[in-house]
Enzyme design. Structure first.
Site, PDB file in Angstrom:
ATOM      1  N   HIS A  75      -2.104  45.745 -99.227  1.00 37.99           N
ATOM      2  CA  HIS A  75      -2.929  45.802-100.452  1.00 37.99           C
ATOM      3  C   HIS A  75      -3.312  47.247-100.783  1.00 37.99           C
ATOM      4  O   HIS A  75      -4.332  47.486-101.418  1.00 37.99           O
ATOM      5  CB  HIS A  75      -4.187  44.936-100.309  1.00 37.99           C
ATOM      6  CG  HIS A  75      -3.914  43.562 -99.791  1.00 37.99           C
ATOM      7  ND1 HIS A  75      -3.672  42.477-100.611  1.00 37.99           N
ATOM      8  CD2 HIS A  75      -3.798  43.095 -98.517  1.00 37.99           C
ATOM      9  CE1 HIS A  75      -3.442  41.408 -99.864  1.00 37.99           C
ATOM     10  NE2 HIS A  75      -3.503  41.756 -98.596  1.00 37.99           N
ATOM     11  N   SER A  90       4.742  72.077-114.440  1.00 43.22           N
ATOM     12  CA  SER A  90       4.246  71.581-115.718  1.00 43.22           C
ATOM     13  C   SER A  90       4.355  72.683-116.757  1.00 43.22           C
ATOM     14  O   SER A  90       4.189  73.866-116.441  1.00 43.22           O
ATOM     15  CB  SER A  90       2.793  71.141-115.568  1.00 43.22           C
ATOM     16  OG  SER A  90       2.150  71.132-116.836  1.00 43.22           O
ATOM     17  N   ASN A 105       5.250  68.633-109.426  1.00 43.28           N
ATOM     18  CA  ASN A 105       5.487  67.202-109.639  1.00 43.28           C
ATOM     19  C   ASN A 105       6.730  66.716-108.886  1.00 43.28           C
ATOM     20  O   ASN A 105       7.756  67.390-108.906  1.00 43.28           O
ATOM     21  CB  ASN A 105       5.668  66.912-111.128  1.00 43.28           C
ATOM     22  CG  ASN A 105       4.432  67.262-111.930  1.00 43.28           C
ATOM     23  OD1 ASN A 105       3.305  67.131-111.454  1.00 43.28           O
ATOM     24  ND2 ASN A 105       4.637  67.734-113.150  1.00 43.28           N
ATOM     25  N   GLU A 151      10.328  60.457-108.726  1.00 38.63           N
ATOM     26  CA  GLU A 151       9.918  59.601-109.846  1.00 38.63           C
ATOM     27  C   GLU A 151      11.133  59.058-110.597  1.00 38.63           C
ATOM     28  O   GLU A 151      11.163  57.900-111.025  1.00 38.63           O
ATOM     29  CB  GLU A 151       9.059  60.390-110.829  1.00 38.63           C
ATOM     30  CG  GLU A 151       7.701  60.788-110.281  1.00 38.63           C
ATOM     31  CD  GLU A 151       7.045  61.809-111.189  1.00 38.63           C
ATOM     32  OE1 GLU A 151       6.505  61.419-112.232  1.00 38.63           O
ATOM     33  OE2 GLU A 151       7.113  63.016-110.872  1.00 38.63           O
ATOM     34  N   LYS A 175      31.690  46.535-119.335  1.00 37.24           N
ATOM     35  CA  LYS A 175      32.053  47.808-118.707  1.00 37.24           C
ATOM     36  C   LYS A 175      30.962  48.878-118.752  1.00 37.24           C
ATOM     37  O   LYS A 175      30.717  49.557-117.750  1.00 37.24           O
ATOM     38  CB  LYS A 175      33.344  48.336-119.325  1.00 37.24           C
ATOM     39  CG  LYS A 175      34.574  47.738-118.663  1.00 37.24           C
ATOM     40  CD  LYS A 175      35.807  48.012-119.418  1.00 37.24           C
ATOM     41  CE  LYS A 175      36.461  46.802-120.035  1.00 37.24           C
ATOM     42  NZ  LYS A 175      35.856  45.504-120.017  1.00 37.24           N
TER      43      LYS A 175
HETATM   44  N1  ARG Z   1      39.609  46.091-123.676  1.00 35.13           N
HETATM   45  C1  ARG Z   1      39.573  44.745-123.248  1.00 35.13           C
HETATM   46  C2  ARG Z   1      38.363  44.514-122.354  1.00 35.13           C
HETATM   47  O1  ARG Z   1      37.797  45.465-121.988  1.00 35.13           O
HETATM   48  C3  ARG Z   1      40.794  44.404-122.498  1.00 35.13           C
HETATM   49  C4  ARG Z   1      41.168  42.969-122.612  1.00 35.13           C
HETATM   50  C5  ARG Z   1      41.401  42.707-124.038  1.00 35.13           C
HETATM   51  N2  ARG Z   1      42.014  41.464-124.279  1.00 35.13           N
HETATM   52  C6  ARG Z   1      42.093  40.956-125.502  1.00 35.13           C
HETATM   53  N3  ARG Z   1      42.713  39.876-125.622  1.00 35.13           N
HETATM   54  N4  ARG Z   1      41.544  41.530-126.523  1.00 35.13           N
HETATM   55  O2  ARG Z   1      37.971  43.422-122.034  1.00 35.13           O
END
Ligand code: ARG
Length: 456
Positions: free
Chosen positions: A162, A283, A291, A296, A331
């Protein structure tokens, strides 16, 4: 009519119109998926070999394609590759460039393959690589923590619950707590690797490939444990990626707690640790400030790791099988989490190595605020009193000590015996910080011997 349509898309044959420039910009993933190029090339080489084994490429054609892919790879490595955003993604960029290099035979590479199994493959190859690096990086963080723990073996500090002083601990015990957290993180990544290491290539767009591809041999060629068992699942599955992001989020949480402890300890109110100038900032207005920015930010970046996991989970929710373009959105969160992990792994070991612990301050704080009151109760237990009664008795002793503004050790034996006749002269040895630490010798405890064993 044959050959690509005027706008040069690989699907040109079906189209009479050209894409709107805004649509083209909007659908392109080249800006971020270009980092997959080494894996895309690796997958394409293996696919070409599989086509050759299936009798779809002659040995001469295979050699031409492999040579072409090498040349493409050299351009990519040298930074001279002519990226064409209108070709949408890294897969089509590489394939088109291969055709520039190798001629019409390059057009055979995509036989029986889809970008859907191709991207799933690239991501798995990428993660396999990344996870290896993360494991090495985590080992370095562990080593840095272990080194500091060894250097400071024997330094007591207050332990908190705590955020109130609770019981004395060894600083080494506290540092080792993080080593064990990171050990679980390493196990989580390794476990995830088991599911990453399955070959999706050869699943085609969704229904499987129509050619006699030996997927077992292809899996062996690429170092995968086995080929995936269901083509529909294989192109739709991003569990492996979620598991990685989940492991990254938990790791980030661990780092954030370490960073939080350190920033707290660096506050004047604690004064347990000082960051070196190399890992602090000043600062722009307050000349006296130092700091702990690095710590942080380590804490702060954890939020992004959570966000990236949630982003991909939310993207996948309710997607009908099989591939959907939504999945292209996996991605950027993935790469961002990898970047965060790599950035933190780069800065954490040297930061830990440069901390200066204030052992005197910690030792002094370890014994303050009645932190050995539990030991006083344990003393009575050893003399036969049930723990609940001992707790009650010592509660009274602590209240008396607070009222008379003294530490437990400053009470006389005569005063103590007013609370219980079981107190004797040996009580004062039992409530020293050293005795408190030494007593916790069971496996996993903070006793010096137990910590030494843990360190080993
Ligand atoms: N650039 C696409 C992705 O990142 C690759 C696969 C695309 N496939 C498609 N049928 N458009 O997922």
């Amino acid at each position: 009519m044959s050959g690509p349509a005027p706008h040069g898309k690989p699907w040109g044959g079906r189209f009479t119109g050209s894409p709107h420039p805004a649509a083209e910009r909007f659908t392109a993933s080249l800006g971020f998926d270009r980092r997959l190029w080494p894996y895309d090339l690796e997958g394409s080489r293996a696919w070409a070999r599989a086509l050759n084994r299936a009798g779809l490429l002659t040995t001469e054609e295979l050699a031409q394609i492999l040579r072409g892919l090498d040349e493409v790879g050299q351009e990519l490595a040298a930074g001279t590759f002519p990226f064409r955003p209108e070709l949408e993604d890294i897969h089509m960029n590489i394939e088109r460039r291969l055709q520039d290099k190798a001629g019409a035979v390059g057009g055979k590479l995509h036989t029986g393959r889809s970008r859907n199994d191709q991207i799933a493959l690239d991501e798995r190859l990428y993660l396999r690589d990344v996870i290896g690096g993360i494991d090495g990086g985590l080992r370095e963080v562990q080593s840095a923590l272990i080194r500091r723990a060894e250097e400071h073996l024997g330094v007591p500090m207050p332990g908190y619950t705590h955020l109130q002083r609770a019981q004395p601990l060894l600083l080494s015990h506290h540092l080792l707590a993080y080593v064990f957290m990171l050990q679980r993180d390493r196990e989580r990544f390794r476990d995830c690797l088991g599911r990453v290491n399955v070959l999706p290539l050869g699943s085609g767009a969704l229904a499987g490939t129509a050619f006699a591809i030996d997927r077992e041999a292809l899996a062996r060629d690429l170092g995968f444990a086995r080929p995936s068992s269901n083509s529909l699942d294989a192109v739709s599955d991003r569990d492996f990626l979620l598991e990685f992001l989940g492991a990254a989020a938990i790791l980030g949480m661990h780092w954030s707690r370490l960073a939080a402890d350190l920033t707290l300890w660096a506050a004047a109110e604690f004064g347990f640790v000082e960051f070196s100038d190399a890992f602090a900032t000043g600062s722009s207005i307050m000349p006296q400030k130092k700091n702990p920015d690095v710590a942080e930010l380590i804490r702060g970046k954890c939020g992004r790791l959570y966000g990236n996991l949630l982003a991909v989970l939310a993207t996948l929710k309710g997607l009908p099988l099989a591939y959907n373009s939504d999945m292209q959105e996996d991605k950027e969160p993935l790469f961002d989490s990898v970047d965060v992990l790599e950035a933190v792994l780069g800065v954490l070991p040297p930061m830990l190595a440069s901390l200066t612990f204030n052992a005197d301050r910690m030792r002094e704080a370890a014994g303050a605020d009645y932190s050995t009151a539990t030991d006083l109760a344990d003393y009575l237990v050893r003399k036969g009193l049930p723990f609940r009664q001992a707790h009650e008795v010592v509660g009274g002793v602590v209240r008396h000590a607070i009222e008379t503004k003294r530490a437990l050790e400053a009470l006389s034996l005569e005063e103590l015996t007013r609370f219980s006749r079981l107190f004797a002269a040996d009580v004062f040895q039992a409530i020293s910080v050293e005795a408190s630490l030494r007593a916790r010798a069971a496996i996993g405890g903070t006793a010096p011997d137990a910590v030494r064993r843990a360190l080993a």
